[in-house]
Motif scaffolding. Sequence first.
Motif, short mmCIF file in Angstrom:
data_model
loop_
_atom_site.label_atom_id
_atom_site.label_comp_id
_atom_site.label_asym_id
_atom_site.label_seq_id
_atom_site.Cartn_x
_atom_site.Cartn_y
_atom_site.Cartn_z
N CYS A 11 0.85 -1.19 0.00
CA CYS A 11 0.00 0.00 0.00
C CYS A 11 0.89 1.24 0.00
CB CYS A 11 -0.93 -0.01 1.21
SG CYS A 11 -0.10 -0.26 2.80
N CYS A 12 0.29 2.39 0.28
CA CYS A 12 1.04 3.65 0.36
C CYS A 12 0.90 4.22 1.76
CB CYS A 12 0.50 4.66 -0.65
SG CYS A 12 0.79 4.18 -2.36
N ASP A 13 1.98 4.84 2.25
CA ASP A 13 1.89 5.51 3.55
C ASP A 13 1.32 6.92 3.35
OD1 ASP A 13 4.00 7.15 2.68
OD2 ASP A 13 5.51 6.10 3.87
N ASN A 15 2.66 9.69 3.17
CA ASN A 15 3.47 10.52 2.27
C ASN A 15 3.39 10.06 0.81
OD1 ASN A 15 4.48 12.11 4.41
ND2 ASN A 15 5.95 10.50 4.90
N GLY A 16 2.63 8.99 0.57
CA GLY A 16 2.50 8.46 -0.79
C GLY A 16 3.59 7.49 -1.18
N SER A 17 4.47 7.14 -0.23
CA SER A 17 5.55 6.18 -0.52
C SER A 17 5.02 4.76 -0.41
CB SER A 17 6.69 6.37 0.47
OG SER A 17 7.26 7.64 0.33
N SER A 18 5.51 3.89 -1.29
CA SER A 18 5.12 2.49 -1.26
C SER A 18 5.67 1.81 -0.03
CB SER A 18 5.65 1.77 -2.50
OG SER A 18 5.15 2.36 -3.67
N THR A 19 4.88 0.90 0.54
CA THR A 19 5.32 0.15 1.70
C THR A 19 4.58 -1.18 1.74
OG1 THR A 19 5.74 0.27 4.08
CG2 THR A 19 3.62 1.12 3.31
N TYR A 50 -2.92 3.88 6.28
CA TYR A 50 -2.34 3.57 4.97
C TYR A 50 -3.40 3.78 3.90
CZ TYR A 50 1.56 1.73 7.59
OH TYR A 50 2.62 1.61 8.43
N GLU A 51 -2.92 4.00 2.66
CA GLU A 51 -3.81 4.36 1.58
C GLU A 51 -3.68 3.41 0.40
OE1 GLU A 51 -2.53 8.36 0.77
OE2 GLU A 51 -3.28 9.11 2.69
#
Length: 162
Positions: A11-13, A15-19, A50-51
């Motif tokens: 997913c994305c955190d 900040n929009g970073s992949s995780t 998460y997004e």
Amino acid sequence: MSAVKKVAVACCDANGSSTIVTVTLDVSAEQVANGEHIELAIESVEGQGYEAPFLVFEGNEIKNIAKVVQELDCPIPFTLKDADTLTGSPQQGNILFAEDNVCVQLLGFSDAVSEDDVGIVAHFDYNDGNLLLRAFADINEEDPTTTIDFSGARNEMRLERV
């Protein structure tokens, strides 16, 4: 009857970073069969902030992620919990996959030729059919202080079947 099921959610955190987040679920066999555990895992990570997009991995899919990670040339962090939970603190480290060996780095440790915290304290290598563990237990010595040959641990070396 319910059981514990672990999944990984890409997913994305915030900040929009992949995780990738691990989720432990208490679900029934019926929930798993119906795919409900996937929805529960997504709800769990959404609740943690998460997004989307969300992609849930389970079972052998998780092993596939681990297999690919070794090809990415980046350290894989780990934490060793101290067996003495009263006074001990966890030990942070990394596993690195090289072309011909698997290496271990530990925070607070190093080898003789590297900067602090980034040296290799141990590595496995496979040479001429022999699996070896080489340990660098003295920061002032360039050569390994200990080498363990695992030839005697091969399955065919067992004298009596368990």
